[in-house]
Scaffold this active site. Structure first.
Site, mmCIF file in Angstrom:
data_model
loop_
_atom_site.group_PDB
_atom_site.id
_atom_site.type_symbol
_atom_site.label_atom_id
_atom_site.label_comp_id
_atom_site.label_asym_id
_atom_site.label_seq_id
_atom_site.Cartn_x
_atom_site.Cartn_y
_atom_site.Cartn_z
ATOM 1 N N SER A 114 0.835 -1.210 0.000
ATOM 2 C CA SER A 114 0.000 0.000 0.000
ATOM 3 C C SER A 114 0.863 1.251 0.000
ATOM 4 O O SER A 114 0.548 2.237 -0.676
ATOM 5 C CB SER A 114 -0.951 0.010 1.200
ATOM 6 O OG SER A 114 -0.232 0.103 2.410
ATOM 7 N N ASP A 137 5.981 3.110 6.733
ATOM 8 C CA ASP A 137 5.985 2.408 5.438
ATOM 9 C C ASP A 137 6.203 3.372 4.275
ATOM 10 O O ASP A 137 7.034 3.126 3.393
ATOM 11 C CB ASP A 137 4.653 1.661 5.234
ATOM 12 C CG ASP A 137 4.489 0.482 6.188
ATOM 13 O OD1 ASP A 137 5.358 0.298 7.051
ATOM 14 O OD2 ASP A 137 3.484 -0.244 6.071
HETATM 15 N N1 LIG Z 1 -0.396 -3.150 -7.078
HETATM 16 C C1 LIG Z 1 -1.418 -2.510 -6.526
HETATM 17 N N2 LIG Z 1 -2.368 -1.945 -7.289
HETATM 18 C C2 LIG Z 1 -3.378 -1.270 -6.714
HETATM 19 N N3 LIG Z 1 -3.572 -1.153 -5.375
HETATM 20 C C3 LIG Z 1 -2.679 -1.711 -4.573
HETATM 21 C C4 LIG Z 1 -1.557 -2.408 -5.097
HETATM 22 N N4 LIG Z 1 -0.839 -2.850 -4.044
HETATM 23 C C5 LIG Z 1 -1.498 -2.449 -2.930
HETATM 24 N N5 LIG Z 1 -2.610 -1.762 -3.220
HETATM 25 C C6 LIG Z 1 -3.568 -1.179 -2.263
HETATM 26 O O1 LIG Z 1 -3.100 -1.466 -0.948
HETATM 27 C C7 LIG Z 1 -4.046 -2.248 -0.192
HETATM 28 C C8 LIG Z 1 -3.325 -3.292 0.647
HETATM 29 O O2 LIG Z 1 -2.706 -2.627 1.684
HETATM 30 P P1 LIG Z 1 -2.395 -3.262 3.110
HETATM 31 O O3 LIG Z 1 -1.819 -2.157 3.890
HETATM 32 O O4 LIG Z 1 -3.569 -3.962 3.657
HETATM 33 O O5 LIG Z 1 -1.269 -4.346 2.805
HETATM 34 P P2 LIG Z 1 0.305 -4.153 2.660
HETATM 35 O O6 LIG Z 1 0.617 -2.710 2.493
HETATM 36 O O7 LIG Z 1 0.753 -5.071 1.590
HETATM 37 O O8 LIG Z 1 0.853 -4.681 4.056
HETATM 38 P P3 LIG Z 1 1.548 -3.841 5.279
HETATM 39 O O9 LIG Z 1 0.804 -2.558 5.391
HETATM 40 O O10 LIG Z 1 1.355 -4.707 6.491
HETATM 41 O O11 LIG Z 1 2.964 -3.717 4.886
HETATM 42 C C9 LIG Z 1 -4.962 -2.858 -1.246
HETATM 43 O O12 LIG Z 1 -6.276 -2.921 -0.711
HETATM 44 C C10 LIG Z 1 -4.933 -1.848 -2.384
HETATM 45 O O13 LIG Z 1 -5.906 -0.880 -2.151
HETATM 46 C C1 LIG Z 2 1.457 -2.335 11.664
HETATM 47 C C2 LIG Z 2 2.292 -1.166 11.203
HETATM 48 O O1 LIG Z 2 3.174 -0.795 12.287
HETATM 49 C C3 LIG Z 2 3.207 -1.522 10.043
HETATM 50 C C4 LIG Z 2 2.500 -2.004 8.805
HETATM 51 O O2 LIG Z 2 3.466 -2.272 7.810
HETATM 52 C C5 LIG Z 2 1.379 -0.017 10.869
HETATM 53 C C6 LIG Z 2 2.084 1.311 10.721
HETATM 54 O O3 LIG Z 2 3.194 1.502 11.220
HETATM 55 O O4 LIG Z 2 1.467 2.199 10.122
HETATM 56 MG MG LIG Z 3 0.095 -1.259 3.968
#
Ligand SMILES: Nc1ncnc2c1ncn2[C@@H]1O[C@H](COP(=O)(O)OP(=O)(O)OP(=O)(O)O)[C@@H](O)[C@H]1O
Ligand SMILES: C[C@@](O)(CCO)CC(=O)[O-]
Ligand SMILES: [Mg+2]
Length: 418
Positions: free
Chosen positions: A154, A209
């Site tokens: 994300s 992030d």
């Molecule tokens: N390649 C992509 N294309 C479009 N949207 C995306 C893409 N990758 C991520 N997203 C967006 O990000 C969301 C996922 O984010 P989420 O924060 O839940 O997971 P993450 O970022 O992979 O994990 P974390 O935040 O724990 O590192 C999806 O719902 C979508 O909206």
């Molecule tokens: C769970 C968390 O600590 C990391 C997600 O990648 C959320 C954040 O820092 O925003």
């Molecule tokens: Mg995320």
């Protein structure tokens, strides 16, 4: 950006220590994953339509909106270049949610796709407002970061959107057109707008992030303050995606409930967050130590990894699949913790420098084999943050969409903000 066609790219991230605690002002240590990146193609158009293609999310057809339908009247009258004045605009997001899915050709749009669309429209509306260059645009996003698995998909998406739109509407210049000071200012603005996008996706993100996705490298992050960490690059890790789906926003909310709800043991939960903070601080000291030999560095880091994993489990963000990864890696005497928001997603295993290629292969085979069928990534930590490639002369949208994802980084001409 003076060019009408360009590609932007930002890396994924891995959190070594401090996830969840960082949301409450504790220290986190994280690094970018150069091998896992998101790429977004931007092309200006003249018909006033905004088109968003998200093939990674399984969207059959592009989202298409007339730019004139966006609620510019609800945008706060802030100076886009004065980041301290940026407040999240709940009223605008509410309106965007009500109009984003209108007239989308009756396609079934799932939760991931909806959030990605809301995030894009939120940034588009805020950044086009005040702009002199309203035109419409086509955007096509591709990524080799697993979506929703804890590797910052994300944030990488958010940084790409913020960069592409800030460039399109003339709020920043590309590194092709700017000096060192200008590039530094642009990176700050990208990071701030990406943070706004992360708020649409996560609710109350810490900002770690998007900071890693913007600046790359390895950083220590506390309350929005970013410090470069040298030395982390030399540590090797194996990343394992359990492929158990989870939602970062919900996991963050669950931890918040434990802190704010009397029934959730707030006092104990705060002590757990403090302990995670101390783990990050201890790791920083270990890395900075000039007298510690490798043996001691690895033994101590392994101890911190184990403690951190159990503390995160006690916050309720663990998952049996993550414990299974730990169990399998432990058979080769390797130590593992969950990384990112947890609840499934990815685990991080430290590879000591005395571990042979053969041993790593044994662990990988056990993890990827049936019945678990986990997915492993051997990728190094560090590398560039957000970058841009002028595609006006040689890359059409079709070429971009057909290019192997792993080849996009190798195209000559990338310029990086960080
Ligand atoms: N390649 C992509 N294309 C479009 N949207 C995306 C893409 N990758 C991520 N997203 C967006 O990000 C969301 C996922 O984010 P989420 O924060 O839940 O997971 P993450 O970022 O992979 O994990 P974390 O935040 O724990 O590192 C999806 O719902 C979508 O909206
Ligand atoms: C769970 C968390 O600590 C990391 C997600 O990648 C959320 C954040 O820092 O925003
Ligand atoms: Mg995320």
């Amino acid at each position: 950006m003076s060019s009408d066609r360009y590609i932007v790219s930002a890396p994924g991230k891995v959190i070594l220590f401090g996830e969840h605690a960082v949301v409450y002002g504790k220290t986190a240590i994280a690094g970018s994953l150069d091998g896992l990146r998101t790429y977004a193609f931007f092309e200006k158009r003249i018909d006033g339509y905004v088109e968003l293609n998200l093939p990674d999310l399984g969207l059959q057809r592009a989202f298409l909106w007339p730019a004139s339908a966006l609620p510019y009247n609800l945008v706060n009258n802030v100076d886009i270049k004065e980041p301290q004045n940026l407040n999240f605009n709940d009223v605008l997001l509410h309106k965007i949610k009500s109009i984003a899915l209108e007239g989308q050709d009756n396609q079934q749009i799932n939760n991931f796709q909806q959030i990605a669309a809301f995030t894009f429209l939120y940034l588009y509306t805020c950044l086009e407002y005040n702009s002199q260059t309203s035109c419409g645009m086509t955007i096509y996003v591709r990524s080799n970061i697993p979506v929703g698995a804890g590797l910052g998909s994300s944030a990488s998406y958010s940084v790409c959107l913020a960069t592409g739109l800030l460039l399109a509407f003339g709020h920043i210049l590309s590194p092709y057109e700017s000096n060192e000071q200008g590039i530094k200012k642009s990176s700050e603005l990208i990071n701030l707008w990406a943070y706004q996008a992360e708020k649409v996706i996560h609710g109350t993100p810490s900002g770690v992030d998007n900071s890693v996705a913007t600046y790359g490298g390895a950083i220590m992050f506390v309350n929005g303050v970013i410090q470069n960490m040298m030395g982390t690059r030399s540590l090797r890790f194996l990343l394992t995606n359990t492929k158990v789906p989870r939602n970062t926003k919900i996991l963050i909310e669950n931890v918040r409930t434990r802190i704010e709800n009397v029934k959730g043991f707030p006092k104990i939960t705060n002590l757990i967050l403090d302990a995670i903070h101390d783990i990050s601080e201890s790791f920083k000291e270990i890395l900075g130590s000039e007298i510690m030999d490798d043996q001691e560095l690895y033994t101590k880091t392994e101890g911190l990894i184990d403690m951190c994993h159990h503390l995160l489990n006690s916050l309720g963000v663990g998952h049996p699949s993550l414990d299974k990864v730990r169990e399998i890696a432990a058979q080769c005497d390797l130590h593992t913790k969950l990384t990112g928001a947890g609840g499934g997603g990815c685990a991080l295993t430290l590879i000591r420098n005395d571990v042979s290629k053969e041993q790593i292969e044994i662990v990988k085979t056990a993890l990827t084999a049936s019945p678990h069928c986990f997915e492993c990534y051997e990728t190094s930590i560090g590398g560039h943050g957000v970058g841009v490639l002028d595609a006006s002369s040689d890359k059409s949208l079709q070429e971009f969409s057909e290019c192997e994802k792993n080849q996009l980084a190798g195209i000559i001409g990338w310029m990086y903000f960080a």
